[in-house]
Enzyme design. Sequence first.
Site, PDB file in Angstrom:
ATOM      1  N   PHE A 143      60.954  57.713  39.686  1.00  0.00           N
ATOM      2  CA  PHE A 143      61.778  57.932  40.883  1.00  0.00           C
ATOM      3  C   PHE A 143      63.179  58.456  40.520  1.00  0.00           C
ATOM      4  O   PHE A 143      63.577  59.564  40.918  1.00  0.00           O
ATOM      5  CB  PHE A 143      61.835  56.580  41.618  1.00  0.00           C
ATOM      6  CG  PHE A 143      62.808  56.472  42.747  1.00  0.00           C
ATOM      7  CD1 PHE A 143      62.970  57.494  43.677  1.00  0.00           C
ATOM      8  CD2 PHE A 143      63.562  55.301  42.907  1.00  0.00           C
ATOM      9  CE1 PHE A 143      63.866  57.365  44.736  1.00  0.00           C
ATOM     10  CE2 PHE A 143      64.448  55.156  43.957  1.00  0.00           C
ATOM     11  CZ  PHE A 143      64.609  56.197  44.862  1.00  0.00           C
ATOM     12  N   GLY A 203      55.177  56.065  36.204  1.00  0.00           N
ATOM     13  CA  GLY A 203      55.486  57.397  36.723  1.00  0.00           C
ATOM     14  C   GLY A 203      54.229  58.238  36.867  1.00  0.00           C
ATOM     15  O   GLY A 203      53.148  57.856  36.420  1.00  0.00           O
ATOM     16  N   GLN A 263      60.537  49.740  32.441  1.00  0.00           N
ATOM     17  CA  GLN A 263      59.842  48.875  33.375  1.00  0.00           C
ATOM     18  C   GLN A 263      60.943  48.371  34.307  1.00  0.00           C
ATOM     19  O   GLN A 263      61.932  47.820  33.844  1.00  0.00           O
ATOM     20  CB  GLN A 263      59.200  47.760  32.558  1.00  0.00           C
ATOM     21  CG  GLN A 263      58.267  46.832  33.283  1.00  0.00           C
ATOM     22  CD  GLN A 263      58.886  46.025  34.388  1.00  0.00           C
ATOM     23  OE1 GLN A 263      58.720  46.357  35.583  1.00  0.00           O
ATOM     24  NE2 GLN A 263      59.624  44.988  34.051  1.00  0.00           N
ATOM     25  N   TYR A 266      63.436  40.753  32.642  1.00  0.00           N
ATOM     26  CA  TYR A 266      63.920  42.126  32.857  1.00  0.00           C
ATOM     27  C   TYR A 266      65.448  42.185  32.742  1.00  0.00           C
ATOM     28  O   TYR A 266      66.004  43.020  32.018  1.00  0.00           O
ATOM     29  CB  TYR A 266      63.441  42.573  34.240  1.00  0.00           C
ATOM     30  CG  TYR A 266      64.081  43.806  34.809  1.00  0.00           C
ATOM     31  CD1 TYR A 266      63.861  45.057  34.235  1.00  0.00           C
ATOM     32  CD2 TYR A 266      64.879  43.728  35.962  1.00  0.00           C
ATOM     33  CE1 TYR A 266      64.421  46.195  34.801  1.00  0.00           C
ATOM     34  CE2 TYR A 266      65.434  44.863  36.519  1.00  0.00           C
ATOM     35  CZ  TYR A 266      65.211  46.092  35.931  1.00  0.00           C
ATOM     36  OH  TYR A 266      65.775  47.210  36.479  1.00  0.00           O
TER      37      TYR A 266
HETATM   38  N1  LIG Z   1      64.959  51.658  41.421  1.00  0.00           N
HETATM   39  C1  LIG Z   1      65.926  50.754  41.409  1.00  0.00           C
HETATM   40  O1  LIG Z   1      66.334  50.211  42.442  1.00  0.00           O
HETATM   41  C2  LIG Z   1      66.586  50.385  40.098  1.00  0.00           C
HETATM   42  C3  LIG Z   1      67.631  49.437  40.136  1.00  0.00           C
HETATM   43  C4  LIG Z   1      68.234  49.084  38.936  1.00  0.00           C
HETATM   44  C5  LIG Z   1      67.849  49.685  37.750  1.00  0.00           C
HETATM   45  N2  LIG Z   1      66.834  50.589  37.750  1.00  0.00           N
HETATM   46  C6  LIG Z   1      66.446  51.169  36.462  1.00  0.00           C
HETATM   47  O2  LIG Z   1      66.336  52.567  36.599  1.00  0.00           O
HETATM   48  C7  LIG Z   1      65.288  53.049  35.772  1.00  0.00           C
HETATM   49  C8  LIG Z   1      64.352  53.903  36.594  1.00  0.00           C
HETATM   50  O3  LIG Z   1      63.814  53.150  37.653  1.00  0.00           O
HETATM   51  P1  LIG Z   1      62.840  53.796  38.710  1.00  0.00           P
HETATM   52  O4  LIG Z   1      63.031  53.081  39.977  1.00  0.00           O
HETATM   53  O5  LIG Z   1      62.956  55.265  38.674  1.00  0.00           O
HETATM   54  O6  LIG Z   1      61.439  53.355  38.122  1.00  0.00           O
HETATM   55  P2  LIG Z   1      60.102  54.214  37.939  1.00  0.00           P
HETATM   56  O7  LIG Z   1      59.045  53.228  37.580  1.00  0.00           O
HETATM   57  O8  LIG Z   1      59.866  55.093  39.119  1.00  0.00           O
HETATM   58  O9  LIG Z   1      60.451  55.148  36.706  1.00  0.00           O
HETATM   59  C9  LIG Z   1      60.444  54.703  35.394  1.00  0.00           C
HETATM   60  C10 LIG Z   1      59.792  55.788  34.541  1.00  0.00           C
HETATM   61  O10 LIG Z   1      59.869  55.405  33.161  1.00  0.00           O
HETATM   62  C11 LIG Z   1      58.578  55.556  32.556  1.00  0.00           C
HETATM   63  N3  LIG Z   1      58.547  54.568  31.473  1.00  0.00           N
HETATM   64  C12 LIG Z   1      58.586  53.229  31.573  1.00  0.00           C
HETATM   65  N4  LIG Z   1      58.660  52.670  30.357  1.00  0.00           N
HETATM   66  C13 LIG Z   1      58.664  53.698  29.457  1.00  0.00           C
HETATM   67  C14 LIG Z   1      58.738  53.767  28.046  1.00  0.00           C
HETATM   68  N5  LIG Z   1      58.819  52.673  27.284  1.00  0.00           N
HETATM   69  N6  LIG Z   1      58.706  54.986  27.455  1.00  0.00           N
HETATM   70  C15 LIG Z   1      58.620  56.121  28.205  1.00  0.00           C
HETATM   71  N7  LIG Z   1      58.550  56.096  29.541  1.00  0.00           N
HETATM   72  C16 LIG Z   1      58.579  54.906  30.159  1.00  0.00           C
HETATM   73  C17 LIG Z   1      57.588  55.331  33.672  1.00  0.00           C
HETATM   74  O11 LIG Z   1      56.323  55.913  33.450  1.00  0.00           O
HETATM   75  C18 LIG Z   1      58.315  55.981  34.858  1.00  0.00           C
HETATM   76  O12 LIG Z   1      58.018  57.362  34.930  1.00  0.00           O
HETATM   77  C19 LIG Z   1      64.619  51.838  35.146  1.00  0.00           C
HETATM   78  O13 LIG Z   1      65.084  51.681  33.824  1.00  0.00           O
HETATM   79  C20 LIG Z   1      65.082  50.694  36.007  1.00  0.00           C
HETATM   80  O14 LIG Z   1      65.163  49.497  35.290  1.00  0.00           O
HETATM   81  C21 LIG Z   1      66.191  50.947  38.892  1.00  0.00           C
END
Ligand SMILES: NC(=O)c1ccc[n+]([C@@H]2O[C@H](COP(=O)([O-])OP(=O)(O)OC[C@H]3O[C@@H](n4cnc5c(N)ncnc54)[C@H](O)[C@@H]3O)[C@@H](O)[C@H]2O)c1
Length: 311
Positions: A12, A37, A76, A141
């Site tokens: 995302f 993803g 994650q 987390y």
């Molecule tokens: N969405 C939120 O509200 C939010 C809030 C706080 C922090 N975050 C952080 O932002 C980041 C992105 O979140 P998001 O909502 O886009 O999540 P998402 O799950 O949509 O995207 C995460 C992406 O990272 C990939 N991924 C996960 N672990 C991996 C690894 N070890 N190596 C390579 N690829 C990996 C997944 O396949 C996915 O495409 C994350 O690190 C999350 O902790 C998100």
Amino acid sequence: MGIYLVTGAAGFIGSAVAVKLLELGNKVVTIDNLSTGNVENIPEGVEFIEGDCQNRDIYKKIPQCRYDAIFHIAGQSSGEISFDDPSYDLRTNTESTLHILKHAMSSGTKRIVYASTVSVYGKVGDCPISEDHSTFPESFYGVGKLASENYLRIYENYGINSTSLRLFNVYGPGQNLSNMRQGMVSIFMAQMVMQGKIHVKGSPDRFRDLVYIDDVVDSFLDCLGCESSYGQIINIGTGVRTSVRELIDDMIRLYGQEISVKYEGSTAGDIHGIYADISRARQKLNFNPMIDLETGLLKMLDWVKGQTNNA
Ligand SMILES: NC(=O)c1ccc[n+]([C@@H]2O[C@H](COP(=O)([O-])OP(=O)(O)OC[C@H]3O[C@@H](n4cnc5c(N)ncnc54)[C@H](O)[C@@H]3O)[C@@H](O)[C@H]2O)c1
């Protein structure tokens, strides 16, 4: 014009950051393991290396150059899921950060912007939370993300300028609508549009700071060339407190259809209520969130309807 490594561009937030960098004429490389993803989310023009950031060999497969910056966004991203397998969470979120840092060192890359999280704070009082507030994460987390922030801080001593953006609850088009354990707004909106009912795990009085994806993307881009953000931890939210009940009521009002709502149960590691003091983001990044909740929900609702019509 530059070259950027954006980890997690099949997800995302990573895909949205990659789109913006491409629009500005940059070259973008991504590593994504497609765990949450989808390959279809990766914007056209991005060089995609399928693999895991926790695998040190993956860094041999990406273009060997000095990146203008690394946006380390892969991870994650659910507190709840981190309870399923805490060791996996540690490897995928925290060990990965160490590998990214080592790669930055060996490639001569000097700048990292990291997607950290509000979950590092844990239980807090009923007032806006600044970055100086104590951290007492309630999920594996949150523990892992906090450790990553600290790794980044230590590597400042080796000349890697980093910024950890503590993202509050991000929502908007592009969020995964089929994952019912990740993303408060996407979960409720998917239930509302696809099932005509909403099941809330936890109290309606919980509250959050809901920040629209475009504003979050801007915060990542704001970090480029911004020396005042080097070595900083910065909250990214709106500074507005929204209860779960307010969110649900707004969503149903904007949708304009009869929706039944059931409040029941709870989620491991969930925080009762938190919203951001964004003074530091305003001061260091000139960050100014532009999209209010009603506008953001309407944009997301349009997108969700489009997705379900195409399904
Ligand atoms: N969405 C939120 O509200 C939010 C809030 C706080 C922090 N975050 C952080 O932002 C980041 C992105 O979140 P998001 O909502 O886009 O999540 P998402 O799950 O949509 O995207 C995460 C992406 O990272 C990939 N991924 C996960 N672990 C991996 C690894 N070890 N190596 C390579 N690829 C990996 C997944 O396949 C996915 O495409 C994350 O690190 C999350 O902790 C998100």
